[in-house]
Design an enzyme around this catalytic site. Structure first.
Site, mmCIF file in Angstrom:
data_model
loop_
_atom_site.group_PDB
_atom_site.id
_atom_site.type_symbol
_atom_site.label_atom_id
_atom_site.label_comp_id
_atom_site.label_asym_id
_atom_site.label_seq_id
_atom_site.Cartn_x
_atom_site.Cartn_y
_atom_site.Cartn_z
ATOM 1 N N THR A 14 0.821 -1.213 0.000
ATOM 2 C CA THR A 14 0.000 0.000 0.000
ATOM 3 C C THR A 14 0.854 1.261 0.000
ATOM 4 O OG1 THR A 14 -1.806 -1.136 1.081
ATOM 5 C CG2 THR A 14 -1.756 1.231 1.369
ATOM 6 N N TYR A 28 -7.605 -0.306 -4.108
ATOM 7 C CA TYR A 28 -6.544 0.320 -4.895
ATOM 8 C C TYR A 28 -5.569 -0.752 -5.383
ATOM 9 C CZ TYR A 28 -4.578 -0.379 -0.323
ATOM 10 O OH TYR A 28 -4.197 -0.967 0.846
ATOM 11 N N SER A 61 1.325 -7.738 -0.689
ATOM 12 C CA SER A 61 2.116 -8.681 0.119
ATOM 13 C C SER A 61 1.364 -9.956 0.498
ATOM 14 C CB SER A 61 2.699 -8.003 1.355
ATOM 15 O OG SER A 61 1.747 -7.875 2.368
ATOM 16 N N THR A 94 1.655 -4.272 4.293
ATOM 17 C CA THR A 94 1.546 -4.521 5.738
ATOM 18 C C THR A 94 1.003 -5.918 6.059
ATOM 19 O OG1 THR A 94 -0.661 -3.537 5.810
ATOM 20 C CG2 THR A 94 1.213 -2.076 6.281
ATOM 21 N N ASP A 95 0.354 -6.563 5.075
ATOM 22 C CA ASP A 95 -0.344 -7.817 5.400
ATOM 23 C C ASP A 95 0.595 -8.943 5.843
ATOM 24 O OD1 ASP A 95 -2.752 -6.639 4.955
ATOM 25 O OD2 ASP A 95 -3.082 -7.510 2.978
ATOM 26 N N LYS A 167 0.416 -7.424 12.990
ATOM 27 C CA LYS A 167 -0.625 -6.519 12.476
ATOM 28 C C LYS A 167 -1.922 -6.834 13.223
ATOM 29 C CE LYS A 167 -2.858 -4.824 8.303
ATOM 30 N NZ LYS A 167 -2.941 -4.776 6.849
ATOM 31 N N GLU A 288 0.354 -33.011 30.062
ATOM 32 C CA GLU A 288 1.392 -34.026 29.869
ATOM 33 C C GLU A 288 1.270 -34.675 28.486
ATOM 34 O OE1 GLU A 288 3.831 -34.288 32.064
ATOM 35 O OE2 GLU A 288 4.744 -35.647 30.602
HETATM 36 C C1 SIN Z 1 -1.057 -3.014 2.852
HETATM 37 O O1 SIN Z 1 0.073 -2.809 2.426
HETATM 38 O O2 SIN Z 1 -1.488 -2.338 3.825
HETATM 39 C C2 SIN Z 1 -1.996 -4.021 2.290
HETATM 40 C C3 SIN Z 1 -1.573 -4.634 1.013
HETATM 41 C C4 SIN Z 1 -0.296 -5.395 1.121
HETATM 42 O O3 SIN Z 1 -0.017 -5.998 2.149
HETATM 43 O O4 SIN Z 1 0.448 -5.399 0.116
#
Ligand code: SIN
Length: 330
Positions: A14, A28, A61, A94-95, A167, A288
């Site tokens: 992103t 997007y 990602s 971020t994923d 995350k 156990e």
């Molecule tokens: C993001 O970056 O927040 C979502 C999409 C990604 O992980 O590429």
């Protein structure tokens, strides 16, 4: 004083996302903007460091692969071995950022800073968070205090360690947190401030080494739920999994029918790690019976981080006691 040289490796996400309007924060195209454009959008970077960049990938990602992890690890290592490079910043979606961070934390052997950053709003959004995150990541990568801390994650003014960060929120800007141990530091008004350092083994103390040719073993993550009769364990074994991370309930508790299937898997040489579907906390000794069947507790590693460590551990050994010791060390 001579400015530090920080090299940026772009992988998409992103932070490099392009939307149809300034108000769009979903729907997007991730990874649409090139590294040169990303750097040009933050002229303040040049006040902080000498900055160069290259593209490793341009993906969303969710599509991260071990092939890209290996390329990133090898390239980061090459760069950090150079006298003229002081640190590396990786821009990432971020994923799956937390998994890439932990993979590099265990496979890059250098004291120099490696910092991952990303953004929750695309580059085209009003109040995009990417430019400030990128600036703060470079500030941290150029900070001598970041040396020896392993791979770091910098977003929204917070510095987190690769082992603990996760995350937490689907869309919030402050999505990255280290729920069990807290952040290592903050960045405010252009100044990184550290409060803690990671003690678990990483980077220069890590025994794991990879090349572009490394074949990471197949390790499945199975998510515990009511009425789980273990059918996914059977499916994972049939698909050739060499390891299974079971995201169990609470302190890594596993429904009895699943225990029976996992026991059969252990008998076939599959390594089993107990993690948790809970958002925080350690997975430790519980019953156990789990010890009898050689299930390894993940400590504070969430399922996706436990998967990374188990993949790397399986490159070294298939001995249960040795892998258990690795989960206590890393
Ligand atoms: C993001 O970056 O927040 C979502 C999409 C990604 O992980 O590429």
């Amino acid at each position: 004083m001579k400015k530090k040289h920080i090299h940026i490796l772009a992988t998409g996400g992103t932070i490099a996302g392009q939307a149809a309007s300034e108000t769009a924060t979903t729907g997007y195209q991730a990874g649409a903007i090139g590294v040169e454009e990303l750097l040009a959008a933050v002229p303040e970077l040049r006040d902080v460091a000498e900055v160069s960049g290259e593209t490793i990938a341009a993906i969303d990602s969710k599509d991260m692969t071990s092939e890209i992890w290996l390329r990133l690890a090898v390239r980061t290592q090459e760069l950090l071995q150079r006298d003229d490079v002081d640190g590396v910043v990786i821009t990432h979606g971020t994923d799956t950022l937390e998994e890439t961070a932990y993979f590099l934390h265990l496979t890059v052997h250098s004291d120099k800073p490696v910092v991952l950053t990303g953004a929750m709003r695309p580059a085209t959004a009003l109040s995009a968070d990417g430019p400030m995150n990128l600036l703060q990541a470079v500030l941290v990568a150029a900070d001598p205090e970041a040396c020896g801390c392993g791979v770091l994650v910098v977003l929204n003014g917070r510095i987190d360690g690769a082992r603990e960060v996760t995350k937490m929120h689907t869309t919030a800007l402050d999505t990255f947190q280290s729920p069990e141990t807290g952040a290592l530091g903050t960045v405010q008004d252009g100044q990184p401030v550290f409060y803690h350092i990671p003690l678990r083994a990483h980077t220069v103390d890590s025994e794991f080494a990879v090349t572009r040719q490394t074949k990471l073993p197949k390790v499945a993550i199975l998510y515990g739920h009511a009425d789980d009769d273990g059918f996914l364990v059977r499916a994972a074994c049939e698909a050739g999994a060499k390891g299974i991370v079971y995201a169990g309930m609470g302190n890594g508790s596993i429904p009895w029918p699943v225990v029976q299937e996992l026991t059969k898997a252990v008998g076939q040489g599959v390594l089993v790690v107990r993690s948790t579907r809970g958002a925080a906390g350690r997975v430790v000794y519980a019953e156990e019976v789990y010890e009898d069947f050689a299930f390894i507790p993940s400590d504070t590693l969430n399922p996706q981080k436990a998967r990374v460590l188990l993949q790397l551990a399986l490159l070294e050994t298939h001995k249960h006691e040795e892998i258990r010791a690795m989960f206590a060390r890393y």
